[in-house]
Motif scaffolding. Sequence first.
Motif, PDB file in Angstrom:
ATOM      1  N   VAL A 160      -4.745  -9.678 -31.797  1.00  0.00           N
ATOM      2  CA  VAL A 160      -4.364  -9.397 -33.189  1.00  0.00           C
ATOM      3  C   VAL A 160      -4.729  -7.964 -33.564  1.00  0.00           C
ATOM      4  O   VAL A 160      -3.911  -7.232 -34.135  1.00  0.00           O
ATOM      5  N   CYS A 161      -5.938  -7.536 -33.235  1.00  0.00           N
ATOM      6  CA  CYS A 161      -6.363  -6.169 -33.562  1.00  0.00           C
ATOM      7  C   CYS A 161      -5.508  -5.139 -32.825  1.00  0.00           C
ATOM      8  O   CYS A 161      -5.127  -4.120 -33.405  1.00  0.00           O
ATOM      9  N   LEU A 162      -5.202  -5.412 -31.571  1.00  0.00           N
ATOM     10  CA  LEU A 162      -4.380  -4.486 -30.791  1.00  0.00           C
ATOM     11  C   LEU A 162      -2.971  -4.376 -31.393  1.00  0.00           C
ATOM     12  O   LEU A 162      -2.461  -3.273 -31.592  1.00  0.00           O
ATOM     13  N   HIS A 163      -2.363  -5.512 -31.710  1.00  0.00           N
ATOM     14  CA  HIS A 163      -1.027  -5.488 -32.302  1.00  0.00           C
ATOM     15  C   HIS A 163      -1.053  -4.795 -33.662  1.00  0.00           C
ATOM     16  O   HIS A 163      -0.175  -3.978 -33.966  1.00  0.00           O
ATOM     17  N   ALA A 164      -2.043  -5.101 -34.482  1.00  0.00           N
ATOM     18  CA  ALA A 164      -2.126  -4.508 -35.819  1.00  0.00           C
ATOM     19  C   ALA A 164      -2.313  -2.996 -35.747  1.00  0.00           C
ATOM     20  O   ALA A 164      -1.798  -2.261 -36.597  1.00  0.00           O
TER      21      ALA A 164
END
Length: 176
Positions: free
Chosen positions: A141-145
């Motif tokens: 999630v953090c990587l995509h965001a």
Amino acid sequence: MPMSAAEFAVTFKEAGRSVIATRHPWREFLDPTALSLPSSLSNATTRMSQNLTRFLSNYCLLLLLLVFLGLIYHPFSMIVFFLVFAAWFFLYFSRNDPLRVFGFDLDDLVLVIILGLTTGLALAGVFVNVLISLATGAAVVCLHAALRATEDILGDLQDPFGDALLESPRGDYSGF
């Protein structure tokens, strides 16, 4: 002043409903053309903040999917996870009227406690798998965001003051 338990239950329910109601199309969420490297750490954190706000529901569903897949070698736990998820959704988030059990209205706080304990007990045997799945999901999630550019969604974000800050009662300030 601290929040009472009943206020917490109502706030939790409203937050869950808003997460469910704000899901955006998966095509927009997974658009590969919107991915790019941020120019700085500041840009990455701004992207994360904006994307987490806009796609919160999608990220929650993605985390649930990763936890579900983390239980792939535990078929009984997968079934239990699905049943617990369905219980949360149907008994708590999707109903408007009080839940009646044996002629008594069940308070939201009591229902949260019962569902929370049920969830904890149901997934206690696979705690490590769930924890690893949540950690992996948080990283994804953090990587995509951070990688998803936000230029295409800036028009959708609304200024809480409307056009009040854009227009001056004294006219245009461009002619100093």
